[in-house]
Design an enzyme around this catalytic site. Sequence first.
Site, PDB file in Angstrom:
ATOM      1  N   ASP A 110     -58.999 -64.951 -26.180  1.00 30.51           N
ATOM      2  CA  ASP A 110     -60.234 -65.718 -26.055  1.00 30.51           C
ATOM      3  C   ASP A 110     -61.060 -65.616 -27.330  1.00 30.51           C
ATOM      4  OD1 ASP A 110     -59.664 -66.554 -23.507  1.00 30.51           O
ATOM      5  OD2 ASP A 110     -60.915 -65.071 -22.503  1.00 30.51           O
ATOM      6  N   LYS A 163     -62.855 -70.688 -25.678  1.00 30.33           N
ATOM      7  CA  LYS A 163     -63.786 -71.750 -25.318  1.00 30.33           C
ATOM      8  C   LYS A 163     -65.154 -71.411 -25.904  1.00 30.33           C
ATOM      9  CE  LYS A 163     -61.604 -72.466 -20.765  1.00 30.33           C
ATOM     10  NZ  LYS A 163     -60.719 -71.285 -20.764  1.00 30.33           N
ATOM     11  N   MET A 178     -73.596 -65.312 -20.103  1.00 32.56           N
ATOM     12  CA  MET A 178     -73.492 -66.728 -20.513  1.00 32.56           C
ATOM     13  C   MET A 178     -74.721 -67.530 -20.108  1.00 32.56           C
ATOM     14  SD  MET A 178     -69.478 -67.269 -19.445  1.00 32.56           S
ATOM     15  CE  MET A 178     -69.731 -66.579 -17.791  1.00 32.56           C
TER      16      MET A 178
END
Length: 261
Positions: free
Chosen positions: A40, A62, A176
């Site tokens: 990631d 991402k 996040m």
Amino acid sequence: MSALHVQGHVYLIGAGPGDPDLLTVRALRLIEQAEVVVHDRLVSPEIMALVPEGAQRIDVGKAPDHHPFPQANINALLVSLASRGSKVVRLKGGDPYMFGRGSEEVAELRTAGISYTVVPGITSAQGIASATGVPLTHRGLATGVRFVTGHCRAGHELDLAWAGLADPETTLAVYMGRGHAAEIAARLIGAGLPADMPAMLVVDGTRASEEQHFTTLDHLGEVAAGLDAKRPVLMMIGQVVTLADALAVREAAALERVGHG
């Protein structure tokens, strides 16, 4: 020879919040033996440096509002690599089962009959609690902790149980959530959490580039808006923020300046 014997194996490994010293012994051993590493965006360069030179590296990271490698493609990639007989390390920031979609990947591997192992990692809230001196729980200040995601799919409303989260005796660790910080603060205040509740935003937690920003709930949005959207940010909200090491040092220095003024 049966297909089972020629298959590879997938190791879903939690890389922790970034400091390689926080890897588990098992994680380090498996990373050093990897043939293929599917990683990631938030896996730190220091941890990627531990991957063997000859190992294939596949970046499936991402970024906010930018998903060049959809989750379905990642799932299919893991199945394909393992089916070819590779020892695959699926390297994720934090812990695979903490907002890391590890369970989705495991479900796909199970369906395909691929063997796998999940190796837990220190999740960001734990690493940052130790690095900053902010405990997740503390007698008299926080009797519990809640890990929540501040991210939602594009076009969808951030739908959290605001009334349950607005508990002054609970520490909130928001993953996040930088882009929705103003909304999160407003909803929590609307649900009854005090506007002056201490809050902390930590950028690049546990890494050499770590930044700590202290504020209160009513100013959370404006502080978050000034942070780099490309770097990981964890928000911690609760009375325990007053115990932060950096905050204590800063306040002591301020008092010393006043005393000598």
